[in-house]
Design a protein around this motif. Structure first.
Motif, short mmCIF file in Angstrom:
data_model
loop_
_atom_site.label_atom_id
_atom_site.label_comp_id
_atom_site.label_asym_id
_atom_site.label_seq_id
_atom_site.Cartn_x
_atom_site.Cartn_y
_atom_site.Cartn_z
N GLN A 22 -5.77 -1.36 2.74
CA GLN A 22 -5.06 -2.63 2.57
C GLN A 22 -5.95 -3.63 1.84
N GLU B 6 -5.69 -5.71 -1.65
CA GLU B 6 -5.77 -7.17 -1.63
C GLU B 6 -6.85 -7.68 -2.59
N GLN C 150 -7.21 2.75 7.10
CA GLN C 150 -5.97 2.07 6.71
C GLN C 150 -6.21 0.59 6.44
N VAL D 30 0.85 -1.18 0.00
CA VAL D 30 0.00 0.00 0.00
C VAL D 30 0.89 1.23 0.00
#
Length: 472
Positions: free
Chosen positions: A335, A339, A331, A32
């Motif tokens: 992520q 993904e 956050q 990230v």
């Protein structure tokens, strides 16, 4: 003129330290990148209010500031019949559909179709089943008209709902709109020969940056964005306009080379101009000539200079900075966004070419050049599928090289402020998604793998993805 007093030093260090991540990364490694709060370089604005889309960048000064103010006024100015509105139209100003440079609440939800108060906040595209246009109607059905003139028709929307369940048991619902046309002004078109698709307004966020994007970078993305393991393969929509062929960027299907200001004045409002000097739907004038005596159609309704000021206004608007970037839920959502491979189409980082952009009448905006920007889009066409509820996002409407099932990746910057700016959370091209979760679950085709990865997340993780999107 709206205030331009912003302190850019806050985000400057983030920009200088920004990680330039390669979006064609190792599929087993999720990195990230950091430093993306400064969404549009020196055009970033730090606002979290109803004018977050509708405020000029700090570099807009001097003569550009006065032209910005003029363009802003023309954008919002309500046109009347005596000022050239019509004879048929879809909106009475740019701002009627793009309130605060955003997306006016779509009338298809408010009124079950066409509005009755001078605008409908949507465009109704119609074609024959073979893709040809109807001679008496053209590409857009104008559902509003000036006094004494009949609208070309009215849109009726029937909403079909279907219940679904995430694997962890949480329910969700999708809604599919079925369109029919009533009150045809001339010949009724049989349903078996009609394709109808609706567009609600796009957010006018980052228009200048989009026009200044390095086209070769977009072409490189098209050459590299082949991820067979996820079924992803984007392509450029090459468009020819004004005798020039280039990379289409603007519009739901990247079907335009510029911001289509002249087309908007002509088709959306019925205002003649130097590019489109003829009244739309000449047949309407003849059919209604008895009630239109005294109106003059021998001069243009809007000048090229004024149109360029509107173009300037749109390209000089700032882009809201990201918010809540240090929030743990945001956050986590970022992520999970990576993904789920959402970034393979919603590409995080692009660059503008050194010279910036050129407006429709030749004015240069070099301040837009040489910037690192974060639109969360590759501006490429992707197949979005046709299997959801039996129809998916295929609208059977071709635009340039784009087929009915292909759509340009929507830029996500500013998306989290839409409710504050415009008072609603309707998304996708026709507003069928009533929130971001529904928008994700409408994804199919090349986005099927990402949607399924999102679908199989825990509720906490799905909520985090939505929180991340709302931070953009």
């Amino acid at each position: 003129m709206k205030s331009s007093l912003y302190i850019y030093i806050i985000g400057l260090s983030s920009l200088l330290l920004a990680c330039e991540a390669d979006d064609k990364m190792d599929m087993d490694t999720v990195v990230v990148p950091n430093g993306y709060a400064l969404s549009a370089g020196t055009s970033t604005v730090f606002l979290n209010s109803s004018i977050a889309y509708d405020t000029e960048a700090s570099w807009v000064t001097g003569q550009y500031a006065s032209r910005f103010t003029n363009g802003d006024g023309l954008y919002d100015d309500v046109k009347t019949q005596s000022e050239g509105l019509g004879p048929v139209y879809a909106g009475y100003s740019c701002g009627s559909c793009h309130r605060n440079a955003g997306r006016t609440r779509p009338a298809l939800w408010e009124n079950g179709g066409s509005g009755n108060y001078g605008f409908s906040s949507m465009l109704i595209y119609i074609t024959r089943r073979n893709g040809a246009f109807f001679r008496d109607y053209g590409r857009v059905l104008h559902d509003q008209a000036i006094y004494g003139v009949e609208p070309e028709g009215k849109l009726k929307v029937d909403l079909k709902y279907q219940q679904f369940t995430f694997p962890d048991g949480e329910p969700y619902e999708l809604c599919y709109p079925e369109y029919t046309i009533t009150e045809w002004y001339k010949d009724s078109i049989p349903a078996e020969d009609l394709f109808c698709t609706v567009r609600i307004p796009l957010r006018h966020v980052g228009m200048g940056q989009m026009m200044a994007i390095d086209r070769t970078e977009i072409e490189r993305l098209a050459a590299q964005s082949n991820y067979p393991e996820y079924g992803i393969s984007g392509r450029v929509n090459y468009i020819t306009e004004k005798g020039v062929t280039g990379v289409g960027l603007s519009g739901n299907k990247a079907q335009h080379l510029d911001l289509t200001v002249e087309l908007g004045f002509s088709s959306d409002m019925g205002l003649t101009n130097s590019r489109y000097p003829e009244e739309i739907c000449e047949g309407q004038i003849q059919v209604n000539q008895g009630s239109m005596m005294g109106l003059s159609y021998d001069q243009l309704d809007v000048s090229t200079e004024d149109m360029e000021d509107v173009d300037l206004y749109m390209q000089c608007l700032g882009v809201p900075a990201r918010r809540n970037v240090n929030d743990p839920q945001v956050q986590l959502g970022e992520q999970k966004f990576y993904e789920a491979k959402c970034h393979l189409c919603h590409v995080t980082t692009l660059h503008t070419r050194p010279g910036g952009s050129t407006l429709l009448n030749g004015t240069q905006l070099p301040w837009l050049g040489g910037q690192t920007i974060h639109p969360y889009s590759d501006f490429l066409l992707h197949d979005m599928g046709s299997e959801i509820m039996g129809v998916g996002l295929n609208d059977n409407y071709t635009s340039g090289m784009a087929q009915g099932n292909e759509w340009r990746t929507t830029p996500l910057w500013g998306i989290g402020l839409q409710e504050k700016v415009n008072g609603h959370t309707y998304f996708l091209h026709d507003g069928r998604a009533r929130n971001l979760t529904e928008a994700i679950m409408w994804h199919g085709g090349e986005a099927e793998a990402s949607k399924n990865l999102f679908k199989h997340m825990t509720k906490e993780e799905r909520d985090a993805v939505i929180a991340f999107l709302n931070s953009l």
